[in-house]
Motif scaffolding. Structure first.
Motif: not given
Length: 151
Positions: A71-87, A89-98
């Protein structure tokens, strides 16, 4: 760019190209996924292999270690904040399966073209497993919410 990025997107395809020329589909060619970018800077991403079988040896906490690993090998999820600069995007990850991604930043290159979102990411740079991940997303037509509010 940010205004066009906002909302819920459906994953259409995902492939990874290794520096040695290999191409793999880590969640299969019929991958499923959603990514959300809110106006408040919140984001989440969930990706899975299509047709994941239910556990047969138990339930959420009692299934066999083998089934949980699959199940772990077949799924990925994460949550956080993001910032955008030109092209970029940076995901600032707070919670993640990994767990290695928690409290880390994941940098992505984004391109919007004819309503399609293209995201590329460099993964495991500087290792023999270095590769580039290519994800193609289309806007979820069932949602108009872009603020991150649930109301």
């Amino acid at each position: 760019m940010k205004q066009h990025l906002l909302g819920l997107w459906n994953l259409m395809s995902m492939e990874q190209r290794y520096d040695d020329g290999r191409v793999v589909y880590p969640f299969g060619e019929d991958v499923q996924g959603k990514i959300f970018y809110g106006a408040d800077g919140a984001m989440y991403c969930a990706i899975q292999k299509a047709g994941r079988p239910p556990f047969s040896t138990g339930k959420q906490w009692t299934a066999s270690d083998e089934e949980k690993a699959r199940a772990y090998d077949q799924y990925l999820t994460y949550f956080g904040r993001y910032t955008l600069s030109n092209d970029q995007v940076t995901h600032h990850i707070e919670i993640s399966l990994f767990p290695d991604w928690i409290d880390n930043n994941q940098h992505r290159t984004v391109k919007l073209e004819a309503g399609v979102l293209y995201i590329t990411a460099r993964i495991e740079e500087g290792t023999p497993e270095a590769r580039t991940s290519y994800l193609i997303w289309e806007k979820d037509s069932g949602t108009t919410q872009t603020s991150g509010d649930v109301s």
